[in-house]
Design a protein around this motif. Structure first.
Motif, PDB file in Angstrom:
ATOM      1  N   SER A   1      57.061  45.176 -96.945  1.00  0.00           N
ATOM      2  CA  SER A   1      57.591  44.203 -95.986  1.00  0.00           C
ATOM      3  C   SER A   1      58.409  43.100 -96.655  1.00  0.00           C
ATOM      4  O   SER A   1      59.020  42.285 -95.976  1.00  0.00           O
TER       5      SER A   1
ATOM      6  N   ASN B   1      65.284  50.662 -87.546  1.00  0.00           N
ATOM      7  CA  ASN B   1      63.836  50.729 -87.365  1.00  0.00           C
ATOM      8  C   ASN B   1      63.331  49.380 -86.855  1.00  0.00           C
ATOM      9  O   ASN B   1      63.532  48.356 -87.507  1.00  0.00           O
TER      10      ASN B   1
ATOM     11  N   ASN C   1      60.528  48.160 -87.057  1.00  0.00           N
ATOM     12  CA  ASN C   1      59.616  47.564 -88.016  1.00  0.00           C
ATOM     13  C   ASN C   1      60.331  46.763 -89.110  1.00  0.00           C
ATOM     14  O   ASN C   1      59.702  46.005 -89.845  1.00  0.00           O
TER      15      ASN C   1
ATOM     16  N   PHE D   1      61.518  51.766 -94.760  1.00  0.00           N
ATOM     17  CA  PHE D   1      61.782  51.727 -93.317  1.00  0.00           C
ATOM     18  C   PHE D   1      63.125  52.328 -92.903  1.00  0.00           C
ATOM     19  O   PHE D   1      63.261  52.818 -91.785  1.00  0.00           O
TER      20      PHE D   1
ATOM     21  N   GLY E   1      59.016  58.520 -87.369  1.00  0.00           N
ATOM     22  CA  GLY E   1      57.793  57.832 -86.988  1.00  0.00           C
ATOM     23  C   GLY E   1      57.839  56.363 -87.338  1.00  0.00           C
ATOM     24  O   GLY E   1      58.854  55.688 -87.181  1.00  0.00           O
ATOM     25  N   TYR E   2      56.693  55.876 -87.852  1.00  0.00           N
ATOM     26  CA  TYR E   2      56.576  54.458 -88.182  1.00  0.00           C
ATOM     27  C   TYR E   2      57.632  54.026 -89.186  1.00  0.00           C
ATOM     28  O   TYR E   2      58.179  52.926 -89.110  1.00  0.00           O
ATOM     29  N   SER E   3      57.917  54.888 -90.150  1.00  0.00           N
ATOM     30  CA  SER E   3      58.884  54.531 -91.178  1.00  0.00           C
ATOM     31  C   SER E   3      59.873  55.665 -91.387  1.00  0.00           C
ATOM     32  O   SER E   3      59.723  56.756 -90.841  1.00  0.00           O
TER      33      SER E   3
END
Length: 815
Positions: free
Chosen positions: A383, A410, A412, A439, A464-466
């Motif tokens: 992050s 993304n 995120n 990401f 997906g998430y990343s």
């Protein structure tokens, strides 16, 4: 004599040209790291001290210049975690994570106080708070309290209580400390080494306190996220009073500026002071919401002004002034109108940003960035914001793309440029770099701007998430290879983008060729690597590693074609050493091809060498060499090179010697075959800012070796440079050699293994040697070890005894 003097001066002038940038062999440079973690600000009348990323800096208001402190210019340690100021004695206290302390005086003197760090009979040495009383300094620690006489730089007394003291402050003739059991006080006239002498004042639990006067105190209560002002009655041993309190959910610290006290949070602070006898004057000074970022800290103004603030963000130190000024008595008013009169910045050209753990060498400099995730060493910081630096000729340039110069897909990422895993240089254009990320897939940057990007919209990457791509590399045809984690199918994939599609930035999903590698990787490994080899004996060969789960190694032959149908590979995770012993499975963390085409693997359990990679693939022969270092103690015993150590990076210099970085013991410099440890650079014998070194690169056009750590980049000026193709650019430095110089004289620009002679005008030879790479060194002495007389000395170089290329450069020695 006069004529000789004129000739000598003329020679000095001529020979001094263009040599000012040369460095002494064996010397070091250190580029301090700046980051927003461990951030703090201290303002004084003439300077602003600030720390971030474990480093210390100051801004000189009068000179409008910034200065970076590090091991190379006076600091005693690394990993700065806090700073405090004695405004009455004009020094700043620098506290390190290992509990070392430096006192930095405004006149430039630095005094080290290592007593707490070196304490033998205490366990928790953490430093929680510092307070001052003229020439005395009180330090609250994890074991109790230490009282210093800073005038003499000595401990006056230590209170080893065997429990933590979270805060300490001096109030008139009393010292107050905060503990888990409440507030306690003692007279300054008494010794503080005996806790039984302290008197309990209150059950109040706080982790920060500051004396406003002889009887008023500010205390932060972490359990309530609240800061209150209290009145202490030392005679009756009570704490109370109906005074203002402030909700501080992002409480950072408390500071004193003149007669103002600042209660600081991440996004602003409350200024307060006593008014008349028992009233409190206060106001909010809040950072405007338009300047909010995910990472920011503020500090007050030590010059007496009460309507401005200094602040830190990812770019460095900035300043703003409010155009309205309102002070409320027993109430508050937020200041809103402001002007930014200093844009945030860091020491220009001398500091790197963002914890430069990943390095990549190129013909235009060494790129440095942070690694989002790793298991060797273990960290998980995907992050973090990306910082991209390039170091060239001793100057650091921040080439991080700014907002508007990159795109994200993304959610995120929160529209922010998150840090990547590596930085990889384009083989055709060294100003273009590729950054695989957690990401956003793969970013392609040039001159601080995005010029291309590969993610789920135009590549076979996760949805997906990343969109995690762990590494990229180029083969001999400049095709782009990538290893990524497919979260939808929970497996690692290796995929290739043809060179023409990458070059034109016209890639689509269907342009990528994904290799069929069954059972290669079923886990997201974080440290996966792809390396394409360049030596003729390894032509078209590559190695792909997966460092989690089965910890597989793939040896892959592209056959030099774009098609994959004729490719060949072998997957292995156990090897057999020269003694028939099994090695593995261990994670292969680093890979390097040496000048002979041997493949060196840095693993989680030491170093191994593959001498014939093609034979390993063709015959599925898993034989390796575990390098043994003789003990040279009169026995035939030897030890495995870096046995049981995690080897994070391997670099090969022009002399085929190896540089090996480790997680716990710094950097090893070993002979070409690895059987001799030439040196081991650590925190104790060099200015490497950490024994946890993540990456090493040898600069391709010089003798410089770069070491990437979370605390900055260290550069060592080694004894070996890349060899030249001819003798057209041979030079020596220092030149002239002045009477007070006693170090090595370095001759660079030689061909490999050159026969080098240094002689005077009469033909007397003072040195005859062979160059290792493109450099040799001379001590300026004759065979008897005496300094040679004043005069001009000629450097002759040739490739063998028979040939003679004549004098390639001259050295003027002044005795």
């Amino acid at each position: 004599m006069y004529r000789y003097y004129l000739i000598l001066v003329s020679l000095i002038s001529i020979l001094s040209v263009n040599l000012s940038a040369q460095h002494t062999v064996g010397s070091w440079e250190l580029y301090s790291n700046y980051g927003i973690d461990r951030a703090d600000i201290l303002d004084t009348k003439s300077r602003v001290y600030f720390c971030g990323g474990g480093s210390l800096f100051h801004y000189d208001k009068d000179m409008d210049e910034m200065y970076s402190y590090n091991l190379g210019n006076g600091l005693s340690d690394v990993n700065v975690c806090g700073i405090y100021r004695n405004y009455d004695r004009d020094y700043t206290v620098c506290v390190y994570e290992n509990s070392n302390i430096d006192l930095i005086y405004d006149n430039g003197n630095i005094v080290n106080l290592s007593d707490i760090k070196d304490a033998q009979y205490v366990t928790d040495k953490s430093i929680n708070s510092v307070s001052f009383d003229d020439d005395e300094m009180y330090v609250a620690t994890g074991f109790g309290i230490v009282r210093y006489d800073t005038k003499n730089g000595a401990v006056k007394e230590s209170g080893i209580f065997s429990f933590p003291v979270y805060g300490v402050t001096v109030m008139g003739e009393n010292v107050v400390i905060s503990t888990d059991n409440g507030l306690f006080g003692i007279s300054k006239s008494q010794r503080v080494n005996d806790f039984s002498k302290f008197v309990k004042l209150s059950d109040l639990q706080c982790d920060g306190l500051y004396g406003m006067s002889d009887d008023f105190i500010i205390a932060h209560r972490p359990s309530a996220n609240w800061v209150n002002i209290y009145k202490i009655d030392f005679d009756n041993k009570t704490v109370g009073g109906n005074y203002p309190g402030f909700a501080m959910y992002d409480f950072a610290r408390m500071r004193m500026f003149g007669d103002w006290f600042a209660i600081i949070s991440r996004y602003g602070y409350v200024l307060c002071r006593l008014y008349e006898e028992d009233r409190v004057e206060y106001k909010y000074v809040e950072l405007p919401s338009s300047l909010y970022t995910s990472f920011i800290y503020v500090g007050g103004n030590g010059s007496g002004s009460d309507n401005d603030l200094w602040y830190l963000n990812d770019d460095g130190l900035g300043h703003l002034t409010y155009t309205t000024n309102y002070i409320g008595i027993d109430n508050s008013q937020k200041l809103t109108n402001y002007t930014i009169d200093r844009e945030p910045s860091c020491p220009f050209g001398t500091s790197v940003h963002g914890g430069p753990t990943r390095l990549a060498a190129s013909d235009i400099g060494v790129y440095a960035t942070y690694n989002a995730q790793s298991r060797y060493p273990a960290h998980d910081n995907y992050s973090y914001l990306m910082k991209l630096n390039i170091v060239n000729n001793g100057f650091v340039d921040d080439i991080t793309p700014r907002k508007g110069d990159y795109t994200t897909i993304n959610p995120n990422s929160a529209n922010l440029l998150r840090t990547g895993h590596h930085v990889v240089v384009d083989p055709e254009d060294p100003s273009i770099v590729y950054v695989p990320t957690w990401f956003e897939g793969i970013w392609k940057f040039k001159d601080g701007k995005q010029i291309g990007k590969y993610d789920k919209t135009n590549g076979p990457f996760g949805t997906g998430y990343s969109c995690s791509v762990e590494d990229v590399a180029f083969d001999s045809n400049n095709n782009l290879w990538a290893i990524a984690h497919d979260f939808t199918r929970s497996r690692e994939i290796v995929t290739i983008l043809p060179a023409n599609k990458n070059k034109s930035n016209t890639a689509s999903y269907s342009d990528w060729i994904t290799l069929d590698l069954p059972y290669f990787g079923t886990h997201e490994s974080r440290d996966s690597r792809i390396v394409h080899f360049k030596h003729s004996k390894n032509k078209n060969l590559a190695m792909i590693t997966q460092t989690y789960g089965d910890q597989n190694v793939v040896i892959y032959d592209t056959k030099g074609t774009s098609a994959v149908s004729d490719d060949n590979y072998w997957m292995v995770n156990r090897f057999t050493d020269q003694d028939g012993k099994t090695f593995g499975p261990y994670a292969v963390i680093s890979i390097a091809e040496d000048n002979n085409g041997d493949i060196w693997l840095g693993t989680a359990c030491g170093v191994v060498v593959i001498h014939n990679l093609r034979n390993m693939l063709s015959n599925q022969d898993n034989t390796i060499e575990r390098v043994k270092v003789p003990r040279n103690d009169g026995t035939s015993l030897a030890d495995y090179l870096l046995d049981n150590q995690e080897v994070t990076s391997i670099a090969v210099d022009a002399g085929n010697r190896k540089w090996l970085s480790t997680v716990t013991s710094g950097v090893y410099y070993v002979s070409a075959d690895g059987r001799e440890i030439i040196d081991n650079f650590t925190r104790s014998n060099s200015i490497i800012p950490s024994n946890e070194v993540h990456s090493i690169v040898c600069e391709p056009n010089s003798s410089d070796v770069y070491f990437g750590t979370t605390n900055g980049v260290a550069v060592y000026h080694s004894t070996i440079t890349p060899a030249a193709s001819d003798f057209s650019d041979v030079y020596a430095y220092p030149n002239p050699v002045r009477p007070d110089y006693t170090g090595w004289i370095t001759i660079k620009g030689l061909m490999d293994n050159s026969l080098v002679k240094i002689a005077d005008s009469a033909g007397n030879v003072f040195l005859q040697t062979r160059s290792e790479g493109g450099m040799v060194m001379w001590d300026g002495c004759n065979g008897a070890g005496e300094r040679v007389p004043t005069g001009v000395y000629y450097v002759y170089a040739s490739q063998n005894q028979e040939s003679n290329n004549g004098a390639v450069t001259k050295i003027l020695v002044v005795k």
